[in-house]
Design a protein around this motif. Structure first.
Motif, PDB file in Angstrom:
ATOM      1  N   ARG A 125     -36.666  -4.953   3.136  1.00 14.64           N
ATOM      2  CA  ARG A 125     -36.828  -6.415   3.126  1.00 14.64           C
ATOM      3  C   ARG A 125     -36.603  -7.046   4.498  1.00 14.64           C
ATOM      4  O   ARG A 125     -37.218  -8.054   4.823  1.00 14.64           O
ATOM      5  CB  ARG A 125     -35.848  -7.032   2.121  1.00 14.64           C
ATOM      6  N   ASN A 221     -41.623  -6.042  -4.752  1.00 16.45           N
ATOM      7  CA  ASN A 221     -42.346  -7.256  -4.390  1.00 16.45           C
ATOM      8  C   ASN A 221     -42.684  -7.266  -2.902  1.00 16.45           C
ATOM      9  O   ASN A 221     -43.774  -7.681  -2.491  1.00 16.45           O
ATOM     10  CB  ASN A 221     -41.503  -8.484  -4.746  1.00 16.45           C
ATOM     11  N   THR A 222     -41.743  -6.795  -2.085  1.00 18.27           N
ATOM     12  CA  THR A 222     -41.972  -6.722  -0.636  1.00 18.27           C
ATOM     13  C   THR A 222     -43.016  -5.664  -0.308  1.00 18.27           C
ATOM     14  O   THR A 222     -43.907  -5.889   0.513  1.00 18.27           O
ATOM     15  CB  THR A 222     -40.655  -6.380   0.099  1.00 18.27           C
ATOM     16  N   GLY A 225     -46.580  -6.578  -0.826  1.00 16.84           N
ATOM     17  CA  GLY A 225     -47.092  -7.484   0.209  1.00 16.84           C
ATOM     18  C   GLY A 225     -47.469  -6.799   1.504  1.00 16.84           C
ATOM     19  O   GLY A 225     -48.031  -7.437   2.405  1.00 16.84           O
ATOM     20  N   ARG A 232     -47.144   1.232   2.636  1.00 12.61           N
ATOM     21  CA  ARG A 232     -46.573   1.025   1.300  1.00 12.61           C
ATOM     22  C   ARG A 232     -46.029   2.341   0.751  1.00 12.61           C
ATOM     23  O   ARG A 232     -44.922   2.402   0.209  1.00 12.61           O
ATOM     24  CB  ARG A 232     -47.625   0.447   0.346  1.00 12.61           C
TER      25      ARG A 232
END
Length: 312
Positions: A125, A221-222, A225, A232
């Motif tokens: 994050r 969620n991060t 994105g 990822r």
């Protein structure tokens, strides 16, 4: 109230009805214990001597491996004593102390997994501030806090055990002492010892699991994105080892808790098997998971083996 240190000793149980096969049963148990000691000992040695692993993530892994080692060393003497020489007797003080360390270390392990989730949360994050947030001082403070929470918060119920009289059977239905087992043998008002663990588990292990779950929701969620599919996958891959260890620990601890709380009609052998699974499976699998899924650990093992091969 003064502790009742003169209480009669307790008798531990191995595998009821299979006493004649205890020597054979001891073989896989001893093999598992040796694997646990070697696996977690290797992680501790590797992290200490490999400077590339001197990062917060691996310091928290050190706590996890150290906790697994201590749990193993706490339960191994009584388990192997029963299986090897049928030594079942344990003093009341020894029994209470064993229960104290077992339950305290369970809370420490939960806290260690929570710290590791916090580490992954910050790394994904807020990677640019990772080093400034997880400083050495903060890592040490978190570690000390986890140990204090585990070893202080369990004291009230363990100290209470000393004040009880035990006029029922002194037979404990597994090879080590657990608070749940000791408590049911007391001839006294055990309301506090029934209620405190429920509140305690809710505020520690259950709450830890919820925080870990919430942290991974934010992490996911991060990751979603992130534009690059490769990035990822890389970000998620750093979490796989931790997620695996979390699932193993919380599934086994919740299974054992539910068996003891709601499994009055469940055969005794199920209680025994669940207790062994809980205290052997996570310490056995944690180093295996990190050795297989973490490239830095793999490289460290290779460097360690190469160093010893050339030095010999």
């Amino acid at each position: 109230m003064w502790p009742n240190i003169t209480a009669a000793p307790f008798l531990l149980t191995g595998f009821p009805g299979l006493e004649a096969a205890h020597h054979w049963i001891s073989i896989p148990f001893f093999a598992v214990y040796v694997c646990i000691l070697l696996g977690n000992g290797m992680l501790l040695y590797l992290i200490k001597h490999d400077h590339s692993l001197h990062e917060p993530m691996y310091y928290f892994l050190t706590m996890l491996a150290g906790t697994d080692l201590m749990v193993t060393l706490t339960t191994m003497p009584t388990v192997m004593g029963i299986l090897w020489v049928n030594h079942r007797e344990i003093s009341s003080v020894g029994c209470f102390l064993q229960a104290y360390f077992i339950h305290s270390l369970s809370v420490v392990e939960s806290g260690s997994l929570l710290e590791m989730a916090y580490d992954r949360f910050i790394a994904i994050r807020n990677p640019l501030r990772y080093a400034s947030i997880l400083t050495t001082t903060r890592v040490i403070a978190l570690g000390v806090g986890v140990f204090l929470r585990g070893f202080v918060s369990i004291l009230p119920v363990i100290l209470h055990l000393f004040s009880f009289s035990y006029c029922k059977s002194h037979v404990i239905t597994c090879a080590f002492c657990l608070h749940q087992e000791i408590m049911r043998l007391a001839c006294a008002d055990i309301t506090f010892n029934r209620l405190y663990p429920v509140i305690f588990i809710s505020l520690t292990i259950f709450l830890d699991s919820l925080i870990i779950l919430f942290s991974y929701i934010l992490i996911l969620n991060t990751v979603i994105g992130i534009a690059s599919g490769e990035e990822r996958a890389k970000a998620l891959n750093t979490c796989i080892s931790h997620i695996s260890c979390v699932l193993i620990f919380y599934i086994t601890v919740m299974g054992l808790t539910f068996i003891y709380r709601f499994g009055k009609n469940v055969p005794e052998v199920v209680h025994i098997i669940m207790s062994y699974i809980y205290f052997l499976f996570p310490p056995l699998m944690n180093p295996v998971i990190y050795s297989i899924k973490t490239k830095q650990i793999q490289y460290g093992i290779i460097r360690l083996l190469s160093k010893h091969r050339f030095s010999s």
